[in-house]
Write a protein that holds these residues in place. Structure first.
Motif, PDB file in Angstrom:
ATOM      1  N   GLN A  23       0.827  -1.200   0.000  1.00 51.10           N
ATOM      2  CA  GLN A  23       0.000   0.000   0.000  1.00 51.10           C
ATOM      3  C   GLN A  23       0.865   1.255   0.000  1.00 51.10           C
ATOM      4  O   GLN A  23       0.496   2.269  -0.593  1.00 51.10           O
ATOM      5  CB  GLN A  23      -0.934  -0.004   1.207  1.00 51.10           C
ATOM      6  N   THR A  24       1.997   1.191   0.694  1.00 44.79           N
ATOM      7  CA  THR A  24       2.923   2.325   0.691  1.00 44.79           C
ATOM      8  C   THR A  24       3.419   2.603  -0.723  1.00 44.79           C
ATOM      9  O   THR A  24       3.470   3.756  -1.164  1.00 44.79           O
ATOM     10  CB  THR A  24       4.115   2.056   1.622  1.00 44.79           C
ATOM     11  N   LYS A  25       3.786   1.538  -1.445  1.00 45.11           N
ATOM     12  CA  LYS A  25       4.237   1.698  -2.829  1.00 45.11           C
ATOM     13  C   LYS A  25       3.139   2.328  -3.684  1.00 45.11           C
ATOM     14  O   LYS A  25       3.379   3.259  -4.455  1.00 45.11           O
ATOM     15  CB  LYS A  25       4.638   0.343  -3.411  1.00 45.11           C
ATOM     16  N   GLU A  26       1.940   1.795  -3.538  1.00 46.89           N
ATOM     17  CA  GLU A  26       0.821   2.296  -4.344  1.00 46.89           C
ATOM     18  C   GLU A  26       0.513   3.753  -4.008  1.00 46.89           C
ATOM     19  O   GLU A  26       0.216   4.560  -4.887  1.00 46.89           O
ATOM     20  CB  GLU A  26      -0.409   1.427  -4.102  1.00 46.89           C
ATOM     21  N   ALA A  27       0.611   4.076  -2.711  1.00 47.40           N
ATOM     22  CA  ALA A  27       0.229   5.413  -2.269  1.00 47.40           C
ATOM     23  C   ALA A  27       1.254   6.481  -2.639  1.00 47.40           C
ATOM     24  O   ALA A  27       0.883   7.614  -2.975  1.00 47.40           O
ATOM     25  CB  ALA A  27       0.012   5.416  -0.753  1.00 47.40           C
ATOM     26  N   PHE A  28       2.551   6.131  -2.613  1.00 48.62           N
ATOM     27  CA  PHE A  28       3.576   7.168  -2.735  1.00 48.62           C
ATOM     28  C   PHE A  28       4.432   7.093  -3.993  1.00 48.62           C
ATOM     29  O   PHE A  28       5.283   7.957  -4.206  1.00 48.62           O
ATOM     30  CB  PHE A  28       4.465   7.171  -1.489  1.00 48.62           C
ATOM     31  N   LEU A  29       4.200   6.106  -4.834  1.00 50.05           N
ATOM     32  CA  LEU A  29       4.918   6.069  -6.103  1.00 50.05           C
ATOM     33  C   LEU A  29       4.659   7.333  -6.932  1.00 50.05           C
ATOM     34  O   LEU A  29       5.591   7.854  -7.573  1.00 50.05           O
ATOM     35  CB  LEU A  29       4.541   4.818  -6.898  1.00 50.05           C
ATOM     36  N   PRO A  30       3.432   7.881  -6.953  1.00 49.11           N
ATOM     37  CA  PRO A  30       3.228   9.134  -7.699  1.00 49.11           C
ATOM     38  C   PRO A  30       4.119  10.275  -7.222  1.00 49.11           C
ATOM     39  O   PRO A  30       4.509  11.137  -8.012  1.00 49.11           O
ATOM     40  CB  PRO A  30       1.745   9.451  -7.464  1.00 49.11           C
ATOM     41  N   LEU A  31       4.465  10.286  -5.940  1.00 50.52           N
ATOM     42  CA  LEU A  31       5.328  11.341  -5.406  1.00 50.52           C
ATOM     43  C   LEU A  31       6.750  11.201  -5.932  1.00 50.52           C
ATOM     44  O   LEU A  31       7.340  12.178  -6.409  1.00 50.52           O
ATOM     45  CB  LEU A  31       5.317  11.303  -3.873  1.00 50.52           C
ATOM     46  N   THR A  32       7.321  10.004  -5.857  1.00 58.09           N
ATOM     47  CA  THR A  32       8.694   9.829  -6.325  1.00 58.09           C
ATOM     48  C   THR A  32       8.787   9.979  -7.843  1.00 58.09           C
ATOM     49  O   THR A  32       9.788  10.492  -8.359  1.00 58.09           O
ATOM     50  CB  THR A  32       9.261   8.471  -5.883  1.00 58.09           C
ATOM     51  N   GLN A  33       7.751   9.558  -8.549  1.00 55.58           N
ATOM     52  CA  GLN A  33       7.750   9.756 -10.004  1.00 55.58           C
ATOM     53  C   GLN A  33       7.706  11.241 -10.345  1.00 55.58           C
ATOM     54  O   GLN A  33       8.408  11.699 -11.262  1.00 55.58           O
ATOM     55  CB  GLN A  33       6.559   9.025 -10.627  1.00 55.58           C
ATOM     56  N   TYR A  34       6.900  11.986  -9.636  1.00 55.22           N
ATOM     57  CA  TYR A  34       6.809  13.433  -9.844  1.00 55.22           C
ATOM     58  C   TYR A  34       8.155  14.108  -9.564  1.00 55.22           C
ATOM     59  O   TYR A  34       8.640  14.932 -10.357  1.00 55.22           O
ATOM     60  CB  TYR A  34       5.731  14.012  -8.928  1.00 55.22           C
ATOM     61  N   LEU A  35       8.797  13.750  -8.441  1.00 55.88           N
ATOM     62  CA  LEU A  35      10.083  14.355  -8.100  1.00 55.88           C
ATOM     63  C   LEU A  35      11.153  14.000  -9.126  1.00 55.88           C
ATOM     64  O   LEU A  35      12.009  14.833  -9.453  1.00 55.88           O
ATOM     65  CB  LEU A  35      10.511  13.908  -6.696  1.00 55.88           C
ATOM     66  N   SER A  36      11.114  12.779  -9.640  1.00 52.73           N
ATOM     67  CA  SER A  36      12.082  12.383 -10.670  1.00 52.73           C
ATOM     68  C   SER A  36      11.924  13.232 -11.922  1.00 52.73           C
ATOM     69  O   SER A  36      12.909  13.699 -12.505  1.00 52.73           O
ATOM     70  CB  SER A  36      11.906  10.898 -11.005  1.00 52.73           C
ATOM     71  N   ARG A  37      10.674  13.429 -12.336  1.00 44.99           N
ATOM     72  CA  ARG A  37      10.418  14.227 -13.545  1.00 44.99           C
ATOM     73  C   ARG A  37      10.817  15.684 -13.342  1.00 44.99           C
ATOM     74  O   ARG A  37      11.398  16.316 -14.232  1.00 44.99           O
ATOM     75  CB  ARG A  37       8.941  14.126 -13.947  1.00 44.99           C
ATOM     76  N   GLN A  38      10.507  16.212 -12.182  1.00 41.19           N
ATOM     77  CA  GLN A  38      10.744  17.637 -11.945  1.00 41.19           C
ATOM     78  C   GLN A  38      12.213  17.968 -11.724  1.00 41.19           C
ATOM     79  O   GLN A  38      12.654  19.068 -12.047  1.00 41.19           O
ATOM     80  CB  GLN A  38       9.932  18.100 -10.720  1.00 41.19           C
ATOM     81  N   THR A  39      12.969  17.046 -11.162  1.00 37.69           N
ATOM     82  CA  THR A  39      14.355  17.345 -10.813  1.00 37.69           C
ATOM     83  C   THR A  39      15.369  16.763 -11.797  1.00 37.69           C
ATOM     84  O   THR A  39      16.527  17.185 -11.808  1.00 37.69           O
ATOM     85  CB  THR A  39      14.691  16.799  -9.412  1.00 37.69           C
ATOM     86  N   GLY A  40      14.960  15.770 -12.586  1.00 40.85           N
ATOM     87  CA  GLY A  40      15.898  15.116 -13.486  1.00 40.85           C
ATOM     88  C   GLY A  40      16.744  14.049 -12.815  1.00 40.85           C
ATOM     89  O   GLY A  40      17.619  13.458 -13.440  1.00 40.85           O
TER      90      GLY A  40
END
Length: 262
Positions: free
Chosen positions: A35-52
């Motif tokens: 559930q942690t993966k499902e809940a917070f994967l959008p956050l790490t994906q967003y940070l990856s896109r925004q920061t490179g």
């Protein structure tokens, strides 16, 4: 202007920019790992896109494993965590608070519909399900029942969802869980709610370069202003991120006094 640019390049006035790197991001194990993966994967994906940079989400099975790994101070670059452990890392390990979830958070002692419990003292000698130490929930239970001769029977679980399941299934009389979870389960009855503390914060290890920390902070604080950020916030069910400082969490590490390994 061109001459000024040449001077800047020649003498290294421009600050170097860190090349794209890979950083681990762990979330406190309040929820089951999947559930942690499902809940917070959008956050790490967003940070990856925004920061490179490649921000990798990692999980821990329970708080004991999480605590032991944390103390080694080698595997967690970025952490989304409660106030007391955020303060611990700032004070003991040189972490730096980047941003926090907006508002504050508390814990709630709940029972099932038929428990007929009005005060916490009525749970002395009865079972309370909670995530193990050093979770904030367990520390709040210990605060609530300081007399070693007048204690509830603690049923340790790996996450708050399991705590609630124990109550609903009649395997525990009460449970200590994050207050935001209570509204998702109409079967639960609130006994009492603890005082609020600053909400969960994202902190960075000193091994994360300053420009990477700044890029992550900017992405978090700007999230509510962009469509991509708003989609991320909606996916992780956060209202927004707001500015936070190390000083804001100062003192909450004292909740860990008496915890093994502190």
């Amino acid at each position: 202007m061109f001459r000024g640019f040449l001077v800047a390049v020649t003498f290294g006035i421009f600050a170097p920019v860190t090349q794209a790197g890979e950083y681990t991001f762990v979330v406190q194990p309040i929820l089951p790992a999947e559930q942690t993966k499902e809940a917070f994967l959008p956050l790490t994906q967003y940070l990856s896109r925004q920061t490179g940079h490649d921000i990798k989400l990692v999980t821990s099975i329970n708080f004991l494993s999480y605590w032991e790994t944390m103390k080694k101070n080698t595997q967690y670059d970025l952490v989304l965590d409660a106030a007391h452990l955020t303060a611990y890392r700032v004070k003991r390990m040189g972490y730096n608070v980047l941003a926090k979830r907006a508002d504050a958070v508390s814990y709630t002692l709940v029972t099932g519909e038929n428990a007929d419990v009005l005060e916490p003292e009525e749970l002395i000698g009865k079972s309370i399900a909670s995530i193990g130490s050093p979770s904030l929930g367990m520390l709040r239970v210990e605060e609530m029942f300081p007399n070693p001769l007048r204690q509830p029977v603690i049923i340790e679980v790996n996450n708050s969802v399991d705590s609630i399941k124990k109550v609903i299934e009649g395997k525990a009389v009460g449970a200590m869980v994050p207050t935001p979870l209570v509204g998702q389960y109409p079967q639960l009855i609130t006994v009492t709610t603890t005082e609020q503390v600053p909400h969960t914060a994202i902190s960075a290890s000193s091994s994360v370069p300053a420009d990477v920390q700044n890029a992550i902070r900017k992405a978090l604080l700007d999230a509510s202003k962009t469509e991509a950020g708003q989609q991320m916030l909606s996916a992780i069910n956060f209202p927004s991120f707001e500015a936070a400082t190390n000083e804001q969490y100062n003192g909450y590490e004292s909740l860990l006094e008496g915890v093994w390994g502190y």
